[in-house]
Write a protein that holds these residues in place. Structure first.
Motif, PDB file in Angstrom:
ATOM      1  N   ARG A 189       7.627  -2.911  27.683  1.00 44.21           N
ATOM      2  CA  ARG A 189       6.580  -3.918  26.993  1.00 44.21           C
ATOM      3  C   ARG A 189       7.174  -5.395  27.174  1.00 44.21           C
ATOM      4  NH1 ARG A 189       1.892  -1.647  26.705  1.00 44.21           N
ATOM      5  NH2 ARG A 189       2.135   0.554  25.612  1.00 44.21           N
ATOM      6  N   SER A 190       8.549  -5.351  27.602  1.00 42.30           N
ATOM      7  CA  SER A 190       9.187  -6.571  27.630  1.00 42.30           C
ATOM      8  C   SER A 190       9.262  -7.442  28.884  1.00 42.30           C
ATOM      9  CB  SER A 190      10.480  -6.625  26.835  1.00 42.30           C
ATOM     10  OG  SER A 190      11.308  -5.938  27.805  1.00 42.30           O
ATOM     11  N   SER A 191       9.592  -8.605  29.031  1.00 37.55           N
ATOM     12  CA  SER A 191       9.705  -9.183  30.262  1.00 37.55           C
ATOM     13  C   SER A 191      10.985  -8.844  30.915  1.00 37.55           C
ATOM     14  CB  SER A 191       9.437 -10.775  30.160  1.00 37.55           C
ATOM     15  OG  SER A 191      10.501 -11.250  29.374  1.00 37.55           O
ATOM     16  N   GLY A 193      12.361  -5.972  30.852  1.00 33.70           N
ATOM     17  CA  GLY A 193      12.142  -4.641  31.316  1.00 33.70           C
ATOM     18  C   GLY A 193      11.770  -4.713  32.891  1.00 33.70           C
ATOM     19  N   ARG A 194      10.619  -5.576  32.895  1.00 32.74           N
ATOM     20  CA  ARG A 194       9.980  -5.833  34.157  1.00 32.74           C
ATOM     21  C   ARG A 194      10.988  -6.292  35.037  1.00 32.74           C
ATOM     22  NH1 ARG A 194       5.838  -6.932  30.652  1.00 32.74           N
ATOM     23  NH2 ARG A 194       6.074  -8.934  30.713  1.00 32.74           N
ATOM     24  N   LYS A 195      11.812  -7.383  34.979  1.00 30.33           N
ATOM     25  CA  LYS A 195      12.774  -7.987  35.753  1.00 30.33           C
ATOM     26  C   LYS A 195      13.576  -7.007  36.194  1.00 30.33           C
ATOM     27  CE  LYS A 195      12.280 -12.661  33.779  1.00 30.33           C
ATOM     28  NZ  LYS A 195      12.996 -13.810  32.944  1.00 30.33           N
ATOM     29  N   ILE A 196      14.262  -6.147  35.193  1.00 28.29           N
ATOM     30  CA  ILE A 196      15.143  -5.112  35.759  1.00 28.29           C
ATOM     31  C   ILE A 196      14.516  -4.135  36.671  1.00 28.29           C
ATOM     32  CG2 ILE A 196      16.435  -3.049  34.873  1.00 28.29           C
ATOM     33  CD1 ILE A 196      16.625  -4.487  31.986  1.00 28.29           C
ATOM     34  N   TYR A 197      13.320  -3.703  36.532  1.00 30.78           N
ATOM     35  CA  TYR A 197      12.612  -2.886  37.581  1.00 30.78           C
ATOM     36  C   TYR A 197      12.809  -3.755  38.978  1.00 30.78           C
ATOM     37  CZ  TYR A 197      10.977   1.283  35.013  1.00 30.78           C
ATOM     38  OH  TYR A 197      10.917   2.354  34.374  1.00 30.78           O
ATOM     39  N   ALA A 198      12.524  -4.838  38.633  1.00 31.75           N
ATOM     40  CA  ALA A 198      12.204  -5.693  40.181  1.00 31.75           C
ATOM     41  C   ALA A 198      13.497  -6.095  40.742  1.00 31.75           C
ATOM     42  CB  ALA A 198      11.580  -7.269  39.598  1.00 31.75           C
ATOM     43  N   MET A 199      14.478  -6.420  39.849  1.00 33.11           N
ATOM     44  CA  MET A 199      15.906  -6.138  40.409  1.00 33.11           C
ATOM     45  C   MET A 199      16.442  -5.111  40.983  1.00 33.11           C
ATOM     46  SD  MET A 199      19.515  -7.430  38.581  1.00 33.11           S
ATOM     47  CE  MET A 199      19.615  -6.014  37.542  1.00 33.11           C
ATOM     48  N   GLY A 200      16.224  -3.967  40.753  1.00 28.99           N
ATOM     49  CA  GLY A 200      16.376  -2.670  41.177  1.00 28.99           C
ATOM     50  C   GLY A 200      15.514  -2.292  42.594  1.00 28.99           C
ATOM     51  N   LEU A 216      20.937 -10.875  33.994  1.00 25.18           N
ATOM     52  CA  LEU A 216      20.217  -9.297  33.907  1.00 25.18           C
ATOM     53  C   LEU A 216      21.600  -8.182  33.860  1.00 25.18           C
ATOM     54  CD1 LEU A 216      17.238  -9.558  36.314  1.00 25.18           C
ATOM     55  CD2 LEU A 216      17.147  -9.507  33.797  1.00 25.18           C
ATOM     56  N   GLN A 217      22.256  -8.377  34.794  1.00 29.25           N
ATOM     57  CA  GLN A 217      23.357  -7.484  34.831  1.00 29.25           C
ATOM     58  C   GLN A 217      24.557  -7.626  33.570  1.00 29.25           C
ATOM     59  OE1 GLN A 217      25.646  -8.982  38.332  1.00 29.25           O
ATOM     60  NE2 GLN A 217      24.747  -7.399  39.650  1.00 29.25           N
ATOM     61  N   LEU A 218      24.497  -8.837  32.871  1.00 25.24           N
ATOM     62  CA  LEU A 218      25.174  -8.813  31.552  1.00 25.24           C
ATOM     63  C   LEU A 218      24.319  -8.024  30.703  1.00 25.24           C
ATOM     64  CD1 LEU A 218      26.365 -12.468  31.426  1.00 25.24           C
ATOM     65  CD2 LEU A 218      27.767 -10.509  31.492  1.00 25.24           C
ATOM     66  N   PHE A 219      23.062  -8.089  30.716  1.00 25.31           N
ATOM     67  CA  PHE A 219      22.116  -7.240  29.559  1.00 25.31           C
ATOM     68  C   PHE A 219      22.303  -6.048  29.936  1.00 25.31           C
ATOM     69  CE2 PHE A 219      18.405  -5.210  28.384  1.00 25.31           C
ATOM     70  CZ  PHE A 219      18.229  -5.870  27.006  1.00 25.31           C
ATOM     71  N   VAL A 220      22.198  -5.549  31.407  1.00 27.45           N
ATOM     72  CA  VAL A 220      22.051  -4.178  31.400  1.00 27.45           C
ATOM     73  C   VAL A 220      23.414  -3.117  31.324  1.00 27.45           C
ATOM     74  CG1 VAL A 220      22.168  -2.263  33.691  1.00 27.45           C
ATOM     75  CG2 VAL A 220      20.336  -4.152  33.422  1.00 27.45           C
ATOM     76  N   TYR A 221      24.642  -4.048  31.641  1.00 29.51           N
ATOM     77  CA  TYR A 221      25.785  -3.064  31.160  1.00 29.51           C
ATOM     78  C   TYR A 221      26.193  -3.376  30.084  1.00 29.51           C
ATOM     79  CZ  TYR A 221      26.179  -2.319  36.492  1.00 29.51           C
ATOM     80  OH  TYR A 221      26.132  -2.067  37.769  1.00 29.51           O
ATOM     81  N   GLY A 222      25.780  -4.520  29.373  1.00 31.35           N
ATOM     82  CA  GLY A 222      26.194  -4.777  27.873  1.00 31.35           C
ATOM     83  C   GLY A 222      25.247  -3.730  27.122  1.00 31.35           C
ATOM     84  N   PHE A 223      24.107  -3.455  27.516  1.00 36.09           N
ATOM     85  CA  PHE A 223      23.413  -2.539  26.872  1.00 36.09           C
ATOM     86  C   PHE A 223      23.795  -1.124  27.071  1.00 36.09           C
ATOM     87  CE2 PHE A 223      19.422   0.273  26.152  1.00 36.09           C
ATOM     88  CZ  PHE A 223      19.054  -0.300  25.024  1.00 36.09           C
ATOM     89  N   MET A 224      24.167  -0.732  28.005  1.00 34.87           N
ATOM     90  CA  MET A 224      25.122   0.572  28.352  1.00 34.87           C
ATOM     91  C   MET A 224      26.237   0.704  27.334  1.00 34.87           C
ATOM     92  SD  MET A 224      25.437   3.463  30.325  1.00 34.87           S
ATOM     93  CE  MET A 224      25.589   4.294  28.783  1.00 34.87           C
TER      94      MET A 224
END
Length: 326
Positions: A189-191, A193-200, A216-224
């Motif tokens: 539902r969030s923008s 999330g769509r950016k993470i899919y696009a980056m991948g 985006l990398q900061l968010f992804v690895y920070g969330f992990m």
């Protein structure tokens, strides 16, 4: 672009497999489908699914994180030590563990972005660095003592089942539900999330579209890292022990669950439902084999086979798609 029909077929296959295994295990063990066993199954594998949610997002982004077992134990160790020294409550426990995990996750993101080497190399390195630092400062000492309020637990809507035991909505289950909801909303539902899919799916194209790859990398690895800390609280609640080496090798189990759920190891493809089904399948396999009296050594063999089969099927699917497009 995500091949949704392919993902739906994979999820359907997982559901059928889970149902077949459920029938097989229930025939061979009368304890498998009891409420008590299923309740314990959810509690014991809540940590695995929480970590799988974090790794799912990392894989979707086109990266991989192998260091989360060390982040989980470090967050757990710091949390328990701080609670014993300064006091607190469950909210404070989550804030401490989640904060420590997030910081370690951001370190991974910084190294992945700046060193320009594959994330698997970076996170294997930080896995060893984090574990080494933990063992140095902790001297390998196990922690057994927890605050009284932590040992007392937190359970809502308690009831007594037909087997005479009390059940309810406890901390691991509540935490798992929150993580699933937040992760689902984030990716669907969030923008971001769509950016993470696009980056991948295509990092260069995402960068040309103006997406901030480093952010985006900061968010992804920070969330992990955040979910690693959350998982540390859940594991502490479940086992009431902190062992510095307790999660060595656990990254393979979580990775097996995520790729079994259909998430591509090259990024841009996968669903949270598939990841959840992958965890359920692995949990059922291990629990069913245990109830049938099969050696735990075979559990490790089966986990390895699951990784091989899942990665191979993903590779074949991607190769077939490429051949069609060419």
């Amino acid at each position: 672009m995500v091949n949704k029909s392919g993902l739906h077929r994979h999820e359907g296959l997982l559901i059928v497999t889970i149902l077949i295994l459920g029938v097989i295990f229930s025939i061979n063990s009368g304890d498998f489908l009891t409420f008590g066993n299923l309740y314990d199954l959810v509690n014991n594998y809540a940590m695995l699914l929480i970590l799988a949610c974090g790794l799912f997002i990392v894989l979707i982004s086109g990266g991989i994180d192998i260091s989360f077992p060390a982040m989980t134990i470090i967050a757990q160790y710091v949390m328990v030590t701080a609670l014993l020294k300064f006091g607190g409550n469950f909210l404070v426990a989550f804030l401490i563990a989640g904060g420590v995990g997030t910081v370690l996750g951001l370190v991974n993101a910084l190294l992945v972005n700046r060193l320009k080497v594959p994330s698997i190399i970076v996170t294997i390195s930080t896995l060893n660095i984090f574990y080494g630092l933990l063992l140095y400062f902790s001297k390998g000492v196990w922690l057994y003592k927890y605050p009284d309020w932590f040992e007392g637990g937190l359970t809502l809507f308690t009831f007594t089942a037909a087997d005479g035991y009390d059940y309810g909505l406890n901390l691991p289950i509540m935490t798992l539900l929150v993580v699933l909801i937040v992760t689902g909303l984030l990716m669907k539902r969030s923008s971001i999330g769509r950016k993470i899919y696009a980056m991948g799916g295509n990092r260069e194209a995402a960068s040309r579209l103006g997406f901030g790859i480093f952010k985006l990398q900061l968010f992804v690895y920070g969330f992990m890292g955040l979910l690693s800390g959350v998982a540390g609280v859940v594991q502490s609640y479940t086992v009431m022990t902190v062992a510095p080496d307790s999660l060595l090798g656990y990254e393979l189990t979580v990775l097996a669950a995520v790729v079994l759920g259909g998430t591509s190891i090259v990024g841009g493809r996968g669903t949270l439902l598939g990841t959840s089904l992958g965890v359920i399948l692995l949990a059922m396999l291990q629990n069913g084999l245990n109830l049938m009296g099969i050696s735990s050594y075979w559990h490790t063999v089966i986990t390895g086979l699951v990784i091989v089969v899942s990665i191979s099927s993903t590779a074949w699917s991607q190769r077939g798609k490429s051949e069609i497009l060419s």
